[in-house]
Scaffold this motif. Sequence first.
Motif, PDB file in Angstrom:
ATOM      1  N   GLU A 520      13.082  -2.724   8.268  1.00  0.00           N
ATOM      2  CA  GLU A 520      12.102  -1.731   8.715  1.00  0.00           C
ATOM      3  C   GLU A 520      12.188  -1.583  10.235  1.00  0.00           C
ATOM      4  OE1 GLU A 520       7.241  -1.042   8.675  1.00  0.00           O
ATOM      5  OE2 GLU A 520       8.179  -2.567   7.381  1.00  0.00           O
ATOM      6  N   ASP A 521      12.131  -0.326  10.712  1.00  0.00           N
ATOM      7  CA  ASP A 521      12.142  -0.073  12.148  1.00  0.00           C
ATOM      8  C   ASP A 521      10.902   0.729  12.517  1.00  0.00           C
ATOM      9  OD1 ASP A 521      12.765   2.973  12.397  1.00  0.00           O
ATOM     10  OD2 ASP A 521      14.274   2.245  10.970  1.00  0.00           O
ATOM     11  N   ASN A 522      10.588   0.727  13.796  1.00  0.00           N
ATOM     12  CA  ASN A 522       9.409   1.450  14.282  1.00  0.00           C
ATOM     13  C   ASN A 522       9.816   2.732  14.994  1.00  0.00           C
ATOM     14  OD1 ASN A 522      10.596   0.284  16.487  1.00  0.00           O
ATOM     15  ND2 ASN A 522       8.685  -0.292  17.497  1.00  0.00           N
ATOM     16  N   SER A 572       9.848   6.203   4.289  1.00  0.00           N
ATOM     17  CA  SER A 572       9.692   6.595   5.699  1.00  0.00           C
ATOM     18  C   SER A 572       8.465   7.475   5.861  1.00  0.00           C
ATOM     19  CB  SER A 572      10.947   7.327   6.182  1.00  0.00           C
ATOM     20  OG  SER A 572      10.827   7.643   7.557  1.00  0.00           O
ATOM     21  N   LYS A 576       6.373   7.157  12.520  1.00  0.00           N
ATOM     22  CA  LYS A 576       5.834   5.812  12.345  1.00  0.00           C
ATOM     23  C   LYS A 576       6.919   4.786  12.023  1.00  0.00           C
ATOM     24  CE  LYS A 576       1.152   7.200  10.971  1.00  0.00           C
ATOM     25  NZ  LYS A 576       0.091   7.038   9.963  1.00  0.00           N
ATOM     26  N   TYR A 577       7.621   4.955  10.908  1.00  0.00           N
ATOM     27  CA  TYR A 577       8.568   3.898  10.512  1.00  0.00           C
ATOM     28  C   TYR A 577       9.564   4.466   9.515  1.00  0.00           C
ATOM     29  CZ  TYR A 577       6.454   3.624   5.896  1.00  0.00           C
ATOM     30  OH  TYR A 577       6.023   3.908   4.637  1.00  0.00           O
ATOM     31  N   LYS A 579      11.865   2.393   6.311  1.00  0.00           N
ATOM     32  CA  LYS A 579      12.102   1.098   5.648  1.00  0.00           C
ATOM     33  C   LYS A 579      13.133   1.289   4.544  1.00  0.00           C
ATOM     34  CE  LYS A 579       8.930  -0.619   2.944  1.00  0.00           C
ATOM     35  NZ  LYS A 579       7.677  -1.284   2.513  1.00  0.00           N
TER      36      LYS A 579
END
Length: 600
Positions: A520-522, A572, A576-577, A579
Amino acid sequence: MAPSLLRRWFSPKLNIQGKIFIAFALVTLLSIVSVSTTIYVNMRETIKKNAETSVADSIRQADESLNIMLQEIDRLNTVVVTSKANVLDTLLSPYSELSYEWFHEQKRTEEFLSGLISYKPYITRIAVVGLNGKVIFSGGPWLDRTFLETDMMAYMLRNGSRHAYFKPPGNTDVITVGREIRYDRETIGVVMVDLNYDFIKKTFGVRPTKDSLLYVLDAQNEFVYQTDSPPSAAAPSIETINGMNAQYAGLTHSVERKLDGQSYIVVRHQSDYTGWTTLALVPMDSLLSESVRVRNLMIEVSIVVFLVVLMGSLQMSFRTTVNIRRLKSMMMQVKEGNLFFPRTEIKSRDETGELYRVFVSMVEELKRLMEGIRISEKKKREAELTALQAQIRPHFLYNSLNTIKYLAKLNGVPNIEEVSGSLIELMRAVLGNSNEFLTVREELEYVSSYVSVVKYKYMEPIRLVPLIEEQALLDCRVLKLMLQPLVENAVIHGVGRSDRVGTVIIRAYGELNDLIVEVEDNGGGMTQVQMDRLLEPGTDEASSRFSGMGVRNVHERIVRMYGEPYGVRLFSELGKYTKAQIRFPKLWQDEAGTNGKEAV
């Protein structure tokens, strides 16, 4: 002129053609006369014995075919009664039939039962009936808890310690095979499989004559099968059949018996597996009525066969000698060392023709081998050189990177030293490790090395945060290079396009027998179209710049190895993010090694 030519062609003293012709003619004539005379004298007895043998073999084969199906059904019952997760836990579950938990348990058991009989057309229904009133089945007809009060249920409980066979009275559609389900030495229910009665009729459809009769009785002298629509005037009564079954108990050969003034051949067979008895009654009159027609037909066929054999032997003896002479000529050419001799093709399909084709193939193989010796030596030297080069190149690359790392350290450039060291580890992962399976710990180390290399492309730092639920999960085996393409996607399409500090979180946790790994990324997130494009074949965005393997490739490798529902799923939300979730089966070292791949 003509007599001398005939003597030269057919004289056994001059050539092989005459020997073959005369030998075939004499052997054929003697054989036909001997066989015809023997059959004519012993025809009635022969037909009788053949009928007895045929009926006995057919009954035995029918019984063996039925036993094979019943044995497979017994194995299915064994699988059911020993399946704790899919059957025993469901029957012992405290949840009621109206609860949500019971719905899921019932669905799981129904899917398990349906999978057992998916490709077995001779099974119409498989059912699990618990003494506590729980009824689960796959197939038809409908079954509910009122079945607990039936005679069939009582019979299954009384006789199903191993297996029980039951034909419902008045029902000609199925035969039920049942077995007790026991837990902790107590009976908690039964499993039943309904065998399609059409397979019984097809299996026992043995009728050497049109008015032959066949009966199959179970251990209680109940009729399992009887010949469809027998002539009512000739069919013995049920009491007569039961009396014959008792009278000929233990009979190991056929007997002749008169019933209502008509002679029958009676053949009896008792199955060692089911205990069922098969009685076949073949009328003597209809069986022997064909003897005269067979005799006349045999005489006509004998004459025709003799004439055909004479003509065939004449033609064959001539063609055989011609081909032998041609083959001899070609062999003499090879004997003298001429492998490129002119060939006269032999097209016959007999042994001579086969010998010619083998001989030609042998000559061609000999030429190919002689030419191949020279080429193979050359290829061998090239292969050795290529193998040597393949060993030198990774070694040279490692030494070069180590030199760069050492120079960076001497010159006080820690960034270059870090990138060089990380790149060395990545090269070892790709070039130096030939295993297809790696541990989660090794995958995380390679991902950490990858992030150490690429983070200097961006103004803001990139943080890699591994969150492992249990330390034991680090020893789980996964396919090689599964995480790197997902982390690369998170860096390039997520945090790399953001103006804030990028964070990539890698979570690993267990779920029943599965291992779940999430990346997961921000970053700025992705649209559904962008996520679909990542998993779509043939797109440039789906390929990794480092390994050449993108998110789609990761998903396809997992699905090909383990099947559904394993693979990659994307989640996604814009701004926001993003994943990526990977689902593996939870495998350890021994399990990964026995999965058809190289043990790690």
